[in-house]
Motif scaffolding. Structure first.
Motif, PDB file in Angstrom:
ATOM      1  N   TRP A  14       0.825  -1.213  -0.140  1.00 26.51           N
ATOM      2  CA  TRP A  14      -0.099  -0.055   0.076  1.00 26.51           C
ATOM      3  C   TRP A  14       0.795   1.130   0.014  1.00 26.51           C
ATOM      4  O   TRP A  14       1.852   1.156   0.529  1.00 26.51           O
ATOM      5  N   ASP A  15       0.551   2.054  -0.685  1.00 25.94           N
ATOM      6  CA  ASP A  15       1.037   3.599  -0.719  1.00 25.94           C
ATOM      7  C   ASP A  15      -0.036   4.422  -0.279  1.00 25.94           C
ATOM      8  O   ASP A  15      -0.930   4.585  -0.951  1.00 25.94           O
ATOM      9  N   PHE A  16      -0.068   5.046   0.899  1.00 27.56           N
ATOM     10  CA  PHE A  16      -0.847   5.820   1.649  1.00 27.56           C
ATOM     11  C   PHE A  16      -1.000   7.282   1.257  1.00 27.56           C
ATOM     12  O   PHE A  16      -2.023   7.806   1.722  1.00 27.56           O
ATOM     13  N   GLY A  17      -0.343   7.884   0.246  1.00 24.30           N
ATOM     14  CA  GLY A  17      -0.223   9.168  -0.091  1.00 24.30           C
ATOM     15  C   GLY A  17       0.349   9.959   0.867  1.00 24.30           C
ATOM     16  O   GLY A  17       1.098   9.826   1.779  1.00 24.30           O
ATOM     17  N   THR A  18       0.124  11.288   0.754  1.00 28.91           N
ATOM     18  CA  THR A  18       0.878  12.575   1.270  1.00 28.91           C
ATOM     19  C   THR A  18       0.272  12.488   2.798  1.00 28.91           C
ATOM     20  O   THR A  18      -0.815  12.452   3.091  1.00 28.91           O
ATOM     21  N   ASP A  19       1.302  12.853   3.475  1.00 27.60           N
ATOM     22  CA  ASP A  19       1.307  13.373   5.014  1.00 27.60           C
ATOM     23  C   ASP A  19       0.633  12.237   5.774  1.00 27.60           C
ATOM     24  O   ASP A  19      -0.029  12.429   6.684  1.00 27.60           O
ATOM     25  N   ALA A  20       0.921  11.146   5.279  1.00 29.32           N
ATOM     26  CA  ALA A  20       0.442   9.714   6.154  1.00 29.32           C
ATOM     27  C   ALA A  20       1.520   9.130   6.779  1.00 29.32           C
ATOM     28  O   ALA A  20       2.533   9.236   6.823  1.00 29.32           O
ATOM     29  N   THR A  21       0.947   8.628   8.020  1.00 26.08           N
ATOM     30  CA  THR A  21       1.948   7.999   9.025  1.00 26.08           C
ATOM     31  C   THR A  21       1.260   6.667   9.625  1.00 26.08           C
ATOM     32  O   THR A  21       0.155   6.565   9.893  1.00 26.08           O
ATOM     33  N   PRO A  22       2.062   5.569   9.047  1.00 28.57           N
ATOM     34  CA  PRO A  22       3.016   5.522   8.304  1.00 28.57           C
ATOM     35  C   PRO A  22       2.762   5.719   6.872  1.00 28.57           C
ATOM     36  O   PRO A  22       1.606   6.044   6.107  1.00 28.57           O
ATOM     37  N   ALA A  23       3.904   5.967   5.797  1.00 26.32           N
ATOM     38  CA  ALA A  23       3.644   6.345   4.549  1.00 26.32           C
ATOM     39  C   ALA A  23       3.172   5.242   3.529  1.00 26.32           C
ATOM     40  O   ALA A  23       2.571   5.421   2.604  1.00 26.32           O
ATOM     41  N   PRO A  79      -4.056  -3.036   6.533  1.00 27.18           N
ATOM     42  CA  PRO A  79      -3.401  -2.235   7.143  1.00 27.18           C
ATOM     43  C   PRO A  79      -4.025  -0.686   7.528  1.00 27.18           C
ATOM     44  O   PRO A  79      -5.266  -0.540   7.420  1.00 27.18           O
ATOM     45  N   SER A  80      -3.251   0.194   8.147  1.00 28.30           N
ATOM     46  CA  SER A  80      -4.052   1.569   8.708  1.00 28.30           C
ATOM     47  C   SER A  80      -2.970   2.624   8.884  1.00 28.30           C
ATOM     48  O   SER A  80      -1.966   2.279   8.525  1.00 28.30           O
ATOM     49  N   CYS A  81      -3.357   3.708   8.830  1.00 25.23           N
ATOM     50  CA  CYS A  81      -2.757   4.977   9.020  1.00 25.23           C
ATOM     51  C   CYS A  81      -3.270   6.159   9.434  1.00 25.23           C
ATOM     52  O   CYS A  81      -4.768   6.155   9.747  1.00 25.23           O
ATOM     53  N   THR A  82      -2.558   7.287   9.471  1.00 23.96           N
ATOM     54  CA  THR A  82      -3.350   8.493  10.039  1.00 23.96           C
ATOM     55  C   THR A  82      -2.792   9.300   9.040  1.00 23.96           C
ATOM     56  O   THR A  82      -1.752   9.506   8.603  1.00 23.96           O
ATOM     57  N   TYR A  83      -3.404  10.743   8.894  1.00 22.08           N
ATOM     58  CA  TYR A  83      -3.177  11.831   8.214  1.00 22.08           C
ATOM     59  C   TYR A  83      -3.176  13.287   8.975  1.00 22.08           C
ATOM     60  O   TYR A  83      -4.085  13.301   9.869  1.00 22.08           O
ATOM     61  N   SER A  84      -2.070  13.912   8.690  1.00 21.61           N
ATOM     62  CA  SER A  84      -1.661  15.091   9.676  1.00 21.61           C
ATOM     63  C   SER A  84      -2.269  16.379   9.103  1.00 21.61           C
ATOM     64  O   SER A  84      -2.155  17.302   9.637  1.00 21.61           O
ATOM     65  N   THR A  85      -2.575  16.167   7.764  1.00 17.94           N
ATOM     66  CA  THR A  85      -3.052  17.392   7.131  1.00 17.94           C
ATOM     67  C   THR A  85      -4.466  17.199   6.331  1.00 17.94           C
ATOM     68  O   THR A  85      -4.623  15.925   6.203  1.00 17.94           O
ATOM     69  N   HIS A  86      -5.105  18.103   6.127  1.00 19.31           N
ATOM     70  CA  HIS A  86      -6.526  18.112   5.433  1.00 19.31           C
ATOM     71  C   HIS A  86      -6.100  18.069   3.975  1.00 19.31           C
ATOM     72  O   HIS A  86      -5.411  18.402   3.475  1.00 19.31           O
ATOM     73  N   GLY A  87      -7.386  17.554   3.322  1.00 21.30           N
ATOM     74  CA  GLY A  87      -7.255  17.291   1.764  1.00 21.30           C
ATOM     75  C   GLY A  87      -7.495  16.020   1.297  1.00 21.30           C
ATOM     76  O   GLY A  87      -7.599  14.897   2.123  1.00 21.30           O
ATOM     77  N   ALA A  88      -7.687  15.903  -0.006  1.00 19.58           N
ATOM     78  CA  ALA A  88      -7.837  14.590  -0.754  1.00 19.58           C
ATOM     79  C   ALA A  88      -6.552  14.063  -1.232  1.00 19.58           C
ATOM     80  O   ALA A  88      -5.778  14.605  -1.777  1.00 19.58           O
TER      81      ALA A  88
END
Length: 380
Positions: A72-81, A88-97
């Motif tokens: 998986w590639d979760f995109g910008t500003d993801a933790t983990p990337a 899997p799972s992740c979180t995003y630190s900024t807003h946007g699509a």
């Protein structure tokens, strides 16, 4: 028949018997054509709407194929990337699509396939205001949303007791847009206790509300984001009395001594200002204004009118000042005024409980009666 001929016949018979036996014991497998394995198909799941900072869970179980690995590639500003595995799972630190990509690979044949989904992370910035002030809220990252509905929730510990507060008249304007404003809500400003145990200047006079916005995105996806609104009520700075002096005395150089002297009171004036620091739209405005007006009257014509007087300033601090030059004398005058105000502040200190008690006797009965109260601190 000759013996040699008979021997030849027997050998031929034995060979025939062996050939028949061999034919009877031999089996054959039917031919099956080779069929290569089906290529993998990736299925990343449906688009998601989440709040910034929340955990986002992904699911690649819909993918098909043999011996699959998941990347998986979760995109910008993801933790983990990036991530591996089916869920899997992740979180995003900024807003946007952002676009999330799932790649599945057949570890035997090396064949692979990819699929994408869109994750939109939204947020509403928390706000802090004073009671009565306007406040704006905006959903960040929700540019694709088409419907908005704003609402609010009161802190559970406040309740709706009319004796010690008021029910906030919260109006969002507009109610159906990505950005909205609340004007003059007259929030609750403190829990429902007329005299809280921590009453006083150091008390934490605030309430925290939940602000929500329900949004609808393309495809009928509905999502609700929330934020917090902290409403403060000034205590020490709710109102205050300012006493000072304006203008300056007259000065001149003595022709005999050549010293610069103070020769008259000049334009010196006593200034008394009472200020109310809460907005006029606050539910506490009338209460604080009445309280500070009492102090204003006390200094002008009442109990404290003998303090900070021009006559005292002139007689005991200014009229005998001299200096070698004009600039030094002006500095001495400034220092004398400051020293006089400091001395009067100390002198009036013993009178403060009486002055404050009189002010609270006027402001306490004014609604709402759960803040800016005497609360036994200045007993009669």
């Amino acid at each position: 028949m000759k013996f040699s001929s008979m021997l030849r016949i027997l050998k031929n018979a034995q060979l025939a018997t062996r050939s028949t036996a061999r034919s009877a014991s031999t089996s054959y497998t039917p031919y099956t054509p080779y069929t290569p394995p089906s290529p993998p198909v990736a299925e990343a799941g449906s688009d998601q709407i989440v709040s910034v900072g929340d955990t986002v869970n992904f699911d690649g179980l819909g993918s098909t194929g043999s011996n699959l690995s998941y990347s998986w590639d979760f995109g910008t500003d993801a933790t983990p990337a990036t991530g591996r595995g089916v869920t899997p799972s992740c979180t995003y630190s900024t807003h946007g699509a952002r676009t999330v990509t799932l790649t599945v690979r057949d570890t035997v044949t090396g064949a692979q396939a990819s699929d994408t989904l869109t994750v939109t992370a939204v947020s509403i910035m928390s706000q802090t205001v004073n009671d009565g002030e306007s406040v704006k809220f905006k959903v960040l990252g929700a540019e694709r949303a088409t419907v908005f509905s704003w609402d609010w929730e009161t802190p559970s510990e406040l309740g709706l007791n009319p004796d010690v507060g008021n029910s906030p008249a919260v109006v969002f304007s507009p109610t159906d847009a990505r950005e909205t404003t609340i004007d003059n809500a007259k929030w609750y400003a403190y829990p429902n206790r007329v005299c809280p145990s921590d009453a006083g200047p150091a008390a934490d006079k605030r309430s925290i509300y939940t602000i929500t916005c329900e949004m609808t995105f393309p495809g009928g996806i509905s999502f609700t984001a929330d934020s917090t609104l902290t409403v403060n009520v000034p205590w020490v700075l709710a109102g205050f009395l300012q006493i000072g002096f304006s203008g300056s005395p007259t000065i001149a150089q003595n022709s005999g001594t050549q010293l610069w002297e103070v020769t008259g009171r000049g334009t010196i004036q006593r200034i008394v200002r009472s200020q109310t620091r809460v907005p006029a739209s606050s539910q506490f405005y009338a209460k604080v204004q009445a309280h500070e007006q009492v102090h204003h009257n006390q200094v002008n014509t009442g109990l404290a009118s003998s303090y900070y007087t021009i006559n005292d300033l002139w007689t005991n601090h200014l009229r005998d000042l001299t200096a070698d030059n004009r600039a030094d004398l002006e500095i001495l005058i400034q220092w004398a005024v400051e020293d006089f105000i400091f001395a009067e502040n100390e002198r009036i200190r013993s009178l403060l409980p009486q002055l404050k008690r009189a002010a609270y006797q006027v402001s306490d009965p004014i609604s709402p009666q759960y803040l800016y109260q005497r609360c036994g601190r200045f007993p009669a």
